[in-house]
Motif scaffolding. Structure first.
Motif, short mmCIF file in Angstrom:
data_model
loop_
_atom_site.label_atom_id
_atom_site.label_comp_id
_atom_site.label_asym_id
_atom_site.label_seq_id
_atom_site.Cartn_x
_atom_site.Cartn_y
_atom_site.Cartn_z
N GLU A 1 1.02 -1.27 -0.15
CA GLU A 1 0.18 0.07 0.02
C GLU A 1 1.02 1.22 0.01
O GLU A 1 0.41 2.39 -0.63
CB GLU A 1 -0.89 0.16 1.34
CG GLU A 1 -0.27 -0.18 2.58
CD GLU A 1 -0.57 -1.62 3.07
OE1 GLU A 1 -0.58 -1.70 4.15
OE2 GLU A 1 -0.10 -2.59 2.11
N HIS A 2 2.03 1.30 0.54
CA HIS A 2 2.91 2.23 0.51
C HIS A 2 3.38 2.51 -0.94
O HIS A 2 3.59 3.76 -1.14
CB HIS A 2 4.17 2.07 1.40
CG HIS A 2 3.81 1.93 2.95
ND1 HIS A 2 4.47 1.10 3.80
CD2 HIS A 2 2.80 2.49 3.79
CE1 HIS A 2 4.02 1.08 5.05
NE2 HIS A 2 2.88 1.85 4.99
N LEU B 1 3.28 6.04 -5.93
CA LEU B 1 3.55 6.06 -7.33
C LEU B 1 2.11 6.49 -7.85
O LEU B 1 2.27 7.29 -8.92
CB LEU B 1 3.43 4.62 -7.97
CG LEU B 1 5.07 4.03 -7.58
CD1 LEU B 1 5.13 2.69 -8.07
CD2 LEU B 1 5.99 4.70 -8.22
N GLY B 2 1.09 6.28 -7.22
CA GLY B 2 -0.31 6.88 -7.52
C GLY B 2 -0.78 5.98 -8.82
O GLY B 2 -0.64 5.01 -8.99
N ASP B 3 -2.09 6.57 -9.00
CA ASP B 3 -3.16 5.54 -9.72
C ASP B 3 -2.86 5.30 -11.13
O ASP B 3 -3.47 4.53 -11.58
CB ASP B 3 -4.58 6.35 -9.52
CG ASP B 3 -5.20 6.25 -8.23
OD1 ASP B 3 -4.72 5.54 -7.22
OD2 ASP B 3 -6.06 7.15 -8.03
N GLU B 4 -1.93 6.18 -11.64
CA GLU B 4 -1.62 5.88 -13.05
C GLU B 4 -0.88 4.62 -13.12
O GLU B 4 -0.45 4.26 -14.39
CB GLU B 4 -1.10 7.08 -13.56
CG GLU B 4 0.25 7.38 -13.15
CD GLU B 4 0.40 8.32 -12.21
OE1 GLU B 4 1.20 9.32 -11.93
OE2 GLU B 4 -0.73 8.26 -11.17
N LEU C 1 7.44 -4.22 -9.68
CA LEU C 1 7.34 -3.65 -11.05
C LEU C 1 6.37 -2.96 -11.32
O LEU C 1 5.20 -3.20 -10.62
CB LEU C 1 7.24 -4.75 -12.14
CG LEU C 1 8.32 -5.78 -12.26
CD1 LEU C 1 8.11 -7.04 -12.82
CD2 LEU C 1 9.48 -5.00 -13.17
N ALA C 2 6.48 -1.54 -11.63
CA ALA C 2 5.33 -0.52 -11.93
C ALA C 2 5.31 -0.62 -13.22
O ALA C 2 6.27 -0.27 -14.15
CB ALA C 2 5.66 0.63 -11.24
N SER C 3 4.13 -0.31 -14.02
CA SER C 3 3.87 -0.18 -15.37
C SER C 3 2.82 0.81 -15.65
O SER C 3 1.67 0.77 -15.00
CB SER C 3 3.65 -1.34 -16.17
OG SER C 3 2.75 -2.22 -15.60
N ARG C 4 2.60 1.37 -16.79
CA ARG C 4 1.34 2.19 -17.23
C ARG C 4 0.47 1.16 -17.51
O ARG C 4 -0.74 1.56 -17.43
CB ARG C 4 1.80 2.90 -18.56
CG ARG C 4 3.18 3.83 -18.19
CD ARG C 4 2.69 4.89 -17.04
NE ARG C 4 3.66 5.91 -16.83
CZ ARG C 4 3.55 6.88 -16.30
NH1 ARG C 4 2.47 7.01 -15.42
NH2 ARG C 4 4.69 7.95 -16.04
#
Length: 277
Positions: free
Chosen positions: A45-46, A51-54, A72-75
């Motif tokens: 959750e942190h 990073l935000g909703d996007e 891993l964060a992705s669009r």
């Protein structure tokens, strides 16, 4: 030509501290499509809040709270992800996260990896070798799974003397031990091999070395001791290792070294690669 896929990797040394020190501004300005993060040291959750909703976020936390952790964060959302590595009794939690992403009708497999730092002649080094053994076994499977695969992250080994400024003083220290470097010989080939970084070993390509050529660095981590950052006395231990087909699509490689010590938001610099897929 379509806009290249921009994939970045960085050990954030604790994502909450990184955001307090300026990571968000870097990410907002960098145009990253997929971001591999190591040493998250936070709850899922942190990560999503920061990073935000996007961003679509996958996060594998370490067994020990507040340690390691990869994300891993992705669009766009991943089509599938996997976290198991090595034997069933081997704890790889928080250190290996794979995901498949659809890009222009093709699938790209991305791994965020955080290899143990180790410590010569201690149980910590044994765990590091177990991880590198598991990684060595997984790399051929990944290449067979998808010809467009990349393993990136803080791999905590300087492969060659070009990768560490003060290599002579570190030949008996974890991170530059001959036994550790031999794994990278098996991954991408040994120095002097005519096929080094071009089909040798397991055939993977060290994007950073191919892009930079036979030069010192570019370094991605600097000790907090002395004036290491200011003097660029660093280590290149953050990699993007790609399959040959994906490596052939690279159009840009950058290490985002901060302009000054005070502007750093991690002790590692992001490694950013553009792939024209």
């Amino acid at each position: 030509m379509a806009t290249p896929l921009r994939i970045a990797s960085v050990n954030v040394n604790g994502i909450r501290a990184a955001y307090r020190n300026g990571m968000g501004a870097w990410l907002d300005a960098r145009g990253v499509d997929i971001l591999a993060i190591q040493e998250v040291r936070a709850e899922t959750e942190h990560v999503t809040e920061l990073l935000g909703d996007e961003w679509s976020v996958l996060h594998d936390a370490a067994t020990a709270k507040g340690r390691a952790g990869v994300a891993l964060a992705s669009r766009g959302a991943a089509t599938i992800h996997r976290v198991e590595l090595g034997a069933p009794d081997f704890d790889s939690a928080g250190r290996w996260l794979e995901a498949d992403f659809e890009v222009g009708g093709r699938i790209v497999t991305v791994v965020s990896a955080y290899v143990h730092s180790g410590e010569a002649d201690t149980p910590k080094q044994v765990e590091k070798y177990k991880f590198l053994d598991a990684m060595q076994a997984r790399l051929p499977e990944l290449a067979a799974h998808n010809e467009l695969s990349v393993v990136m992250g803080d791999l905590n080994v300087g492969h060659r003397t070009l990768d560490i400024k003060n290599w002579k003083g570190n030949v008996k220290r974890a991170g530059f031990l001959p036994e550790e470097r031999a794994y990278f010989d098996r991954f991408i080939g040994a120095e002097g091999d005519p096929a080094y970084n071009a089909g040798a070993g397991l055939g993977w390509v060290d994007i950073g070395r191919r892009a930079a050529g036979e030069v010192d660095g570019p370094y991605t981590w600097w000790s907090a001791r002395g004036q290491a950052f200011d003097n660029d006395t660093g280590w290149r231990i953050d990699y993007q290792l790609a399959t040959p087909a994906l490596a052939a699509s690279v159009v840009d490689y950058t290490v985002d070294r901060a302009a000054s010590y005070s502007e750093r938001w991690s002790d590692h610099a992001p490694v950013v690669v553009d792939y024209a897929i």
